[in-house]
Enzyme design. Structure first.
Site, PDB file in Angstrom:
ATOM      1  N   GLU A  99       3.008  11.088  -3.645  1.00 65.40           N
ATOM      2  CA  GLU A  99       3.353  12.418  -4.164  1.00 65.40           C
ATOM      3  C   GLU A  99       2.845  12.572  -5.594  1.00 65.40           C
ATOM      4  OE1 GLU A  99       4.160  15.380  -3.941  1.00 65.40           O
ATOM      5  OE2 GLU A  99       6.216  15.737  -3.314  1.00 65.40           O
ATOM      6  N   ASP A 100       2.594  13.801  -5.998  1.00 57.40           N
ATOM      7  CA  ASP A 100       2.191  14.040  -7.383  1.00 57.40           C
ATOM      8  C   ASP A 100       3.391  13.901  -8.321  1.00 57.40           C
ATOM      9  OD1 ASP A 100       3.447  16.335  -6.419  1.00 57.40           O
ATOM     10  OD2 ASP A 100       1.911  17.732  -7.092  1.00 57.40           O
ATOM     11  N   ASP A 103      10.465  15.760  -8.606  1.00 62.31           N
ATOM     12  CA  ASP A 103      11.196  16.667  -9.495  1.00 62.31           C
ATOM     13  C   ASP A 103      12.653  16.736  -9.042  1.00 62.31           C
ATOM     14  OD1 ASP A 103      11.652  18.561 -11.484  1.00 62.31           O
ATOM     15  OD2 ASP A 103      10.835  20.222 -10.339  1.00 62.31           O
ATOM     16  N   PHE A 152       6.788  21.151 -17.969  1.00 68.37           N
ATOM     17  CA  PHE A 152       6.039  21.523 -16.770  1.00 68.37           C
ATOM     18  C   PHE A 152       4.625  21.009 -16.950  1.00 68.37           C
ATOM     19  CE2 PHE A 152       3.831  23.932 -13.622  1.00 68.37           C
ATOM     20  CZ  PHE A 152       4.725  23.872 -12.563  1.00 68.37           C
TER      21      PHE A 152
HETATM   22  P1  IMP Z   1      10.759  18.636  -5.662  1.00 70.31           P
HETATM   23  O1  IMP Z   1      11.005  18.912  -4.217  1.00 70.31           O
HETATM   24  O2  IMP Z   1      11.573  19.524  -6.562  1.00 70.31           O
HETATM   25  O3  IMP Z   1      10.881  17.185  -6.040  1.00 70.31           O
HETATM   26  O4  IMP Z   1       9.318  19.177  -5.926  1.00 70.31           O
HETATM   27  C1  IMP Z   1       8.259  18.407  -6.045  1.00 70.31           C
HETATM   28  C2  IMP Z   1       7.018  19.289  -6.053  1.00 70.31           C
HETATM   29  O5  IMP Z   1       7.154  20.380  -6.964  1.00 70.31           O
HETATM   30  C3  IMP Z   1       5.853  18.481  -6.545  1.00 70.31           C
HETATM   31  O6  IMP Z   1       5.195  17.863  -5.478  1.00 70.31           O
HETATM   32  C4  IMP Z   1       5.007  19.527  -7.238  1.00 70.31           C
HETATM   33  O7  IMP Z   1       4.140  20.127  -6.317  1.00 70.31           O
HETATM   34  C5  IMP Z   1       5.984  20.546  -7.730  1.00 70.31           C
HETATM   35  N1  IMP Z   1       6.284  20.309  -9.162  1.00 70.31           N
HETATM   36  C6  IMP Z   1       7.441  19.870  -9.705  1.00 70.31           C
HETATM   37  N2  IMP Z   1       7.360  19.752 -11.040  1.00 70.31           N
HETATM   38  C7  IMP Z   1       6.091  20.118 -11.352  1.00 70.31           C
HETATM   39  C8  IMP Z   1       5.346  20.166 -12.590  1.00 70.31           C
HETATM   40  O8  IMP Z   1       5.820  19.843 -13.706  1.00 70.31           O
HETATM   41  N3  IMP Z   1       4.058  20.597 -12.501  1.00 70.31           N
HETATM   42  C9  IMP Z   1       3.457  20.933 -11.329  1.00 70.31           C
HETATM   43  N4  IMP Z   1       4.104  20.881 -10.139  1.00 70.31           N
HETATM   44  C10 IMP Z   1       5.410  20.474 -10.153  1.00 70.31           C
HETATM   45 MG    MG Z   2       3.310  18.816  -4.513  1.00 67.74          MG
END
Ligand code: IMP
Ligand code: MG
Length: 182
Positions: A99-100, A103, A152
């Site tokens: 995963e990138d 969050d 972000f």
């Molecule tokens: P989660 O389900 O909230 O953990 O979301 C994760 C996804 O949200 C990541 O795979 C990203 O695509 C996106 N995301 C969360 N934070 C950022 C950020 O700081 N920059 C860019 N994309 C983000």
């Molecule tokens: Mg993503």
């Protein structure tokens, strides 16, 4: 509206290269003599996965799944949708989801559940950036390249409204329309 954006450097190309190489070596050692399938979560992980696999010292299979939770905004919609199955036979193999960003943790929670259904030997998680500030569960990734407390982030595959993915380093975005950047 024409938002005024500003990028602040957070992680340089050099730092990323070094950490990705170290991480690839750890993963290679942990999965030596095993069947490993690395699954990139699109779109954000495409650069990270491409760099990671080229530093691996064991053979791996590569596949992708597409997850969308953000749409065009920078706050989670609360819903995560996935593309169809990868098509790779995962039974009895080790799966490592790449995963990138981690969050809130919602996307990865759903992905793990989904991939466990294919009877792999294990499902692990490797993230480029662990951003614990907004975590909603107690999930911990097996491999973390960078810990970034907040902000972000864009670049190195990460986007804001589909922009900045092509940048080779990681930046914090300050945007007049973005709550995140305040
Ligand atoms: P989660 O389900 O909230 O953990 O979301 C994760 C996804 O949200 C990541 O795979 C990203 O695509 C996106 N995301 C969360 N934070 C950022 C950020 O700081 N920059 C860019 N994309 C983000
Ligand atoms: Mg993503």
């Amino acid at each position: 509206m024409n938002a005024v954006s500003e990028l602040t450097p957070v992680l340089s190309e050099e730092e990323i290269r070094k950490r990705v190489t170290d991480l690839a070596q750890r993963i290679s050692a942990d999965y030596r003599d095993e069947s490993l399938v690395m699954i990139g979560v699109l779109k954000g992980a495409f650069v990270f996965l491409a760099d990671l696999v080229r530093q691996m010292t064991i053979p791996v299979e590569v596949d992708f799944i597409r997850a969308s939770s953000y749409g065009k905004a920078d706050t989670s919609s609360g819903k995560v949708s996935f593309s169809d199955d990868t098509g790779t036979d995962l039974e009895g193999k080790h799966v490592l989801l790449v995963e990138d960003i981690l969050d809130t943790g919602r996307t990865i929670e759903r992905l793990i559940k989904r991939f466990k259904a294919y009877n792999p030997r294990s499902v692990g998680v490797c993230v480029c950036v662990d951003k614990p500030e907004r975590r909603e569960n107690d999930f911990k990734a097996d491999y973390v390249c960078f810990l970034v407390e907040k902000g972000f982030l864009v670049g190195y595959g990460l986007d804001y409204a589909e922009k900045y993915r092509h940048l080779p380093a990681i930046y914090a975005l300050k945007n007049s329309t973005s709550e995140e950047a305040k």
